[in-house]
Scaffold this motif. Structure first.
Motif, PDB file in Angstrom:
ATOM      1  N   CYS A 219       0.830  -1.200   0.000  1.00  0.00           N
ATOM      2  CA  CYS A 219       0.000   0.000   0.000  1.00  0.00           C
ATOM      3  C   CYS A 219       0.866   1.251   0.000  1.00  0.00           C
ATOM      4  CB  CYS A 219      -0.905   0.033   1.234  1.00  0.00           C
ATOM      5  SG  CYS A 219      -2.140  -1.272   1.288  1.00  0.00           S
ATOM      6  N   VAL A 220       0.455   2.218  -0.793  1.00  0.00           N
ATOM      7  CA  VAL A 220       1.110   3.533  -0.827  1.00  0.00           C
ATOM      8  C   VAL A 220       0.013   4.591  -0.719  1.00  0.00           C
ATOM      9  CG1 VAL A 220       2.550   5.134  -2.126  1.00  0.00           C
ATOM     10  CG2 VAL A 220       2.988   2.667  -2.261  1.00  0.00           C
ATOM     11  N   ARG A 221       0.118   5.455   0.267  1.00  0.00           N
ATOM     12  CA  ARG A 221      -0.907   6.484   0.483  1.00  0.00           C
ATOM     13  C   ARG A 221      -0.518   7.787  -0.208  1.00  0.00           C
ATOM     14  NH1 ARG A 221      -5.033   7.094   5.236  1.00  0.00           N
ATOM     15  NH2 ARG A 221      -5.670   9.264   5.095  1.00  0.00           N
ATOM     16  N   GLN A 222      -1.517   8.467  -0.775  1.00  0.00           N
ATOM     17  CA  GLN A 222      -1.304   9.731  -1.463  1.00  0.00           C
ATOM     18  C   GLN A 222      -2.213  10.809  -0.861  1.00  0.00           C
ATOM     19  OE1 GLN A 222       0.781  10.927  -3.992  1.00  0.00           O
ATOM     20  NE2 GLN A 222      -0.192  12.865  -3.445  1.00  0.00           N
ATOM     21  N   ARG A 223      -1.630  11.924  -0.478  1.00  0.00           N
ATOM     22  CA  ARG A 223      -2.425  13.029   0.053  1.00  0.00           C
ATOM     23  C   ARG A 223      -3.247  13.666  -1.066  1.00  0.00           C
ATOM     24  NH1 ARG A 223      -2.686  18.585   1.120  1.00  0.00           N
ATOM     25  NH2 ARG A 223      -3.244  19.107   3.287  1.00  0.00           N
ATOM     26  N   SER A 224      -4.499  13.987  -0.751  1.00  0.00           N
ATOM     27  CA  SER A 224      -5.384  14.637  -1.721  1.00  0.00           C
ATOM     28  C   SER A 224      -6.387  15.494  -0.958  1.00  0.00           C
ATOM     29  CB  SER A 224      -6.114  13.592  -2.570  1.00  0.00           C
ATOM     30  OG  SER A 224      -7.084  14.193  -3.404  1.00  0.00           O
ATOM     31  N   ARG A 225      -6.703  16.658  -1.523  1.00  0.00           N
ATOM     32  CA  ARG A 225      -7.700  17.544  -0.927  1.00  0.00           C
ATOM     33  C   ARG A 225      -8.642  18.050  -2.012  1.00  0.00           C
ATOM     34  NH1 ARG A 225      -5.839  15.325   2.619  1.00  0.00           N
ATOM     35  NH2 ARG A 225      -5.149  16.018   4.664  1.00  0.00           N
ATOM     36  N   VAL A 226      -9.896  18.309  -1.622  1.00  0.00           N
ATOM     37  CA  VAL A 226     -10.900  18.848  -2.542  1.00  0.00           C
ATOM     38  C   VAL A 226     -11.310  20.232  -2.061  1.00  0.00           C
ATOM     39  CG1 VAL A 226     -13.111  18.476  -3.686  1.00  0.00           C
ATOM     40  CG2 VAL A 226     -11.790  16.511  -2.885  1.00  0.00           C
ATOM     41  N   LEU A 227     -11.249  21.210  -2.944  1.00  0.00           N
ATOM     42  CA  LEU A 227     -11.684  22.564  -2.629  1.00  0.00           C
ATOM     43  C   LEU A 227     -13.217  22.583  -2.633  1.00  0.00           C
ATOM     44  CD1 LEU A 227     -10.694  25.507  -2.178  1.00  0.00           C
ATOM     45  CD2 LEU A 227     -10.843  25.807  -4.662  1.00  0.00           C
ATOM     46  N   VAL A 228     -13.816  22.771  -1.455  1.00  0.00           N
ATOM     47  CA  VAL A 228     -15.275  22.612  -1.341  1.00  0.00           C
ATOM     48  C   VAL A 228     -16.006  23.917  -1.008  1.00  0.00           C
ATOM     49  CG1 VAL A 228     -15.190  20.169  -0.751  1.00  0.00           C
ATOM     50  CG2 VAL A 228     -15.061  21.882   1.079  1.00  0.00           C
ATOM     51  N   THR A 229     -15.316  25.035  -1.011  1.00  0.00           N
ATOM     52  CA  THR A 229     -15.963  26.306  -0.677  1.00  0.00           C
ATOM     53  C   THR A 229     -17.172  26.581  -1.569  1.00  0.00           C
ATOM     54  OG1 THR A 229     -13.818  27.177   0.038  1.00  0.00           O
ATOM     55  CG2 THR A 229     -15.583  28.775  -0.348  1.00  0.00           C
ATOM     56  N   GLU A 230     -17.080  26.200  -2.855  1.00  0.00           N
ATOM     57  CA  GLU A 230     -18.180  26.453  -3.787  1.00  0.00           C
ATOM     58  C   GLU A 230     -19.471  25.772  -3.338  1.00  0.00           C
ATOM     59  OE1 GLU A 230     -18.595  28.313  -6.733  1.00  0.00           O
ATOM     60  OE2 GLU A 230     -16.805  29.284  -5.933  1.00  0.00           O
ATOM     61  N   CYS A 231     -19.356  24.661  -2.621  1.00  0.00           N
ATOM     62  CA  CYS A 231     -20.556  23.946  -2.163  1.00  0.00           C
ATOM     63  C   CYS A 231     -21.414  24.820  -1.253  1.00  0.00           C
ATOM     64  CB  CYS A 231     -20.159  22.681  -1.395  1.00  0.00           C
ATOM     65  SG  CYS A 231     -19.426  21.391  -2.405  1.00  0.00           S
ATOM     66  N   LEU A 232     -20.802  25.774  -0.581  1.00  0.00           N
ATOM     67  CA  LEU A 232     -21.528  26.612   0.373  1.00  0.00           C
ATOM     68  C   LEU A 232     -22.243  27.782  -0.287  1.00  0.00           C
ATOM     69  CD1 LEU A 232     -18.852  26.741   3.211  1.00  0.00           C
ATOM     70  CD2 LEU A 232     -20.732  25.118   2.905  1.00  0.00           C
ATOM     71  N   ARG A 233     -21.982  27.988  -1.572  1.00  0.00           N
ATOM     72  CA  ARG A 233     -22.590  29.098  -2.302  1.00  0.00           C
ATOM     73  C   ARG A 233     -23.834  28.596  -3.038  1.00  0.00           C
ATOM     74  NH1 ARG A 233     -16.535  30.534  -4.021  1.00  0.00           N
ATOM     75  NH2 ARG A 233     -15.977  31.807  -2.209  1.00  0.00           N
ATOM     76  N   ALA A 234     -24.981  29.029  -2.569  1.00  0.00           N
ATOM     77  CA  ALA A 234     -26.250  28.507  -3.073  1.00  0.00           C
ATOM     78  C   ALA A 234     -26.440  28.754  -4.563  1.00  0.00           C
ATOM     79  CB  ALA A 234     -27.412  29.105  -2.284  1.00  0.00           C
ATOM     80  N   ASP A 235     -25.840  29.814  -5.100  1.00  0.00           N
ATOM     81  CA  ASP A 235     -26.030  30.148  -6.502  1.00  0.00           C
ATOM     82  C   ASP A 235     -24.925  29.593  -7.401  1.00  0.00           C
ATOM     83  OD1 ASP A 235     -24.026  31.715  -5.509  1.00  0.00           O
ATOM     84  OD2 ASP A 235     -24.679  33.567  -6.490  1.00  0.00           O
ATOM     85  N   SER A 236     -24.086  28.740  -6.870  1.00  0.00           N
ATOM     86  CA  SER A 236     -22.959  28.210  -7.636  1.00  0.00           C
ATOM     87  C   SER A 236     -23.329  26.884  -8.307  1.00  0.00           C
ATOM     88  CB  SER A 236     -21.746  27.993  -6.720  1.00  0.00           C
ATOM     89  OG  SER A 236     -20.734  27.283  -7.407  1.00  0.00           O
ATOM     90  N   GLU A 237     -23.333  26.886  -9.640  1.00  0.00           N
ATOM     91  CA  GLU A 237     -23.610  25.636 -10.364  1.00  0.00           C
ATOM     92  C   GLU A 237     -22.503  24.626 -10.120  1.00  0.00           C
ATOM     93  OE1 GLU A 237     -24.504  23.976 -14.897  1.00  0.00           O
ATOM     94  OE2 GLU A 237     -23.919  26.059 -14.583  1.00  0.00           O
ATOM     95  N   ALA A 238     -21.255  25.086 -10.111  1.00  0.00           N
ATOM     96  CA  ALA A 238     -20.131  24.178  -9.853  1.00  0.00           C
ATOM     97  C   ALA A 238     -20.245  23.571  -8.462  1.00  0.00           C
ATOM     98  CB  ALA A 238     -18.808  24.929  -9.997  1.00  0.00           C
ATOM     99  N   GLY A 239     -20.663  24.410  -7.475  1.00  0.00           N
ATOM    100  CA  GLY A 239     -20.834  23.910  -6.117  1.00  0.00           C
ATOM    101  C   GLY A 239     -21.923  22.855  -6.026  1.00  0.00           C
ATOM    102  N   SER A 240     -23.023  23.060  -6.762  1.00  0.00           N
ATOM    103  CA  SER A 240     -24.115  22.080  -6.767  1.00  0.00           C
ATOM    104  C   SER A 240     -23.668  20.760  -7.378  1.00  0.00           C
ATOM    105  CB  SER A 240     -25.312  22.640  -7.539  1.00  0.00           C
ATOM    106  OG  SER A 240     -25.864  23.766  -6.889  1.00  0.00           O
ATOM    107  N   LEU A 241     -22.911  20.838  -8.470  1.00  0.00           N
ATOM    108  CA  LEU A 241     -22.411  19.628  -9.120  1.00  0.00           C
ATOM    109  C   LEU A 241     -21.428  18.895  -8.222  1.00  0.00           C
ATOM    110  CD1 LEU A 241     -21.930  21.034 -12.728  1.00  0.00           C
ATOM    111  CD2 LEU A 241     -23.551  19.244 -12.056  1.00  0.00           C
TER     112      LEU A 241
END
Length: 299
Positions: A219-241
């Motif tokens: 096993c080899v672990r890889q660090r990864s992060r997702v930018l999720v600020t857009e999810c908090l914006r109700a009018d953001s299509e990208a956030g909804s997707l």
């Protein structure tokens, strides 16, 4: 929550919406950049290094199988390294989504000058469909399943099948999300949203399955992060997707009641899921993944 089960549906049943949601997730997680760096820095050692030791046993044509290869970017990165060892490669691609398979074909055409010696064959079906139609009639020197075992109906059976498809000395590479990430926590906490929820497997499920089968792995672990600020914006299509992809449901914002939406967003924003922020103070959801590498014994 019974009403939510009726009105909220699984994302995988809407291929077009799934593709759009996945593309946003890939962008927000720098998915292909992370995989590209990994393919250049880790793949040559943990995969090519193992295959090089048994190269003489493989004959004139190297056979590889890609399971859920999507639009082919990661496959191409791996192939460029494999060509250094194996000048003739027969590449079988099992990808059920027609749009992604078509993008893979376009990528092969555009990069043909880089992959001379590679013959690619596409099978637009699931792994289950491939197993039912092909069985174990052909064996492979390298098999990859990069983030593609999340929706299988019987994970242990598919893992056993992939192992059985390996030639002696062949290598199986499985990339799958780690079990202690914010992404997995979100999926598991709100799994009741899906009326026909299937287990969302993670690296721990794969390790336990192979432990039970007596199959050795690395096993080899890889660090990864997702930018999720857009999810908090109700009018953001990208956030909804992106929200749809994280929850694996379709049109969550359009179908979920406000109270449930707030509960989900509060949880995503919590320290349990978002463990860091970037230089712009944007929230980052933990999304580490593991590469699980299996080599079939030559004994």
């Amino acid at each position: 929550m019974a009403a939510d089960k009726v009105t909220i549906h699984r994302l995988i049943y809407d291929p077009e919406h799934y593709t759009r949601s996945f593309e946003i997730f890939a962008e927000m997680s720098s998915k292909y950049q992370v995989l590209s760096n990994w393919c250049d820095s880790v793949f040559p050692d943990i995969v090519c290094g193992k295959l090089e030791l048994v190269n003489a046993k493989f004959g004139s044509t190297f056979r590889m199988l890609g399971v859920g290869s999507g639009s082919g970017e990661t496959d191409l990165m791996m192939i460029l390294h494999l060509l250094k060892l194996f000048p003739s490669i027969h590449n079988i691609v099992v990808e059920p989504t027609a749009d992604l398979a078509e993008k893979y074909r376009g990528l092969v055409q555009a990069k043909q000058h880089l992959i001379e010696g590679v013959e690619t064959e596409w099978r637009e079906q699931t792994l289950e469909g491939f197993q039912n139609s092909v069985g174990s009639s052909v064996f492979y020197h390298f098999i990859s399943a990069i983030h593609s075992l999340y929706f299988t109906d019987d994970l242990r059976a598919r893992l056993c099948y992939l192992y059985d498809l390996l030639e002696e000395g062949g290598v199986l590479l499985i990339v799958i999300i780690a079990e202690d990430t914010g992404h997995v926590r979100v999926c598991k906490k709100f799994q009741h949203l899906e009326s026909d929820y299937l287990m969302f497997p993670d690296a721990d499920h794969v390790r336990k399955a192979y432990d039970e089968m007596g199959v050795k792995y690395q096993c080899v672990r890889q660090r990864s992060r997702v930018l999720v600020t857009e999810c908090l914006r109700a009018d953001s299509e990208a956030g909804s997707l992106l929200l749809d992809f994280l929850l694996q449901v379709s049109h969550f914002r359009k179908t979920a009641p406000p109270k449930l939406q707030k509960e989900v967003l509060d949880y995503i924003e919590s320290a349990v899921c978002c463990d860091s922020r970037d230089e712009n103070e944007e929230m980052l959801l933990s999304n580490d993944w593991e590469a699980i590498i299996v080599q079939k014994s030559t004994d």
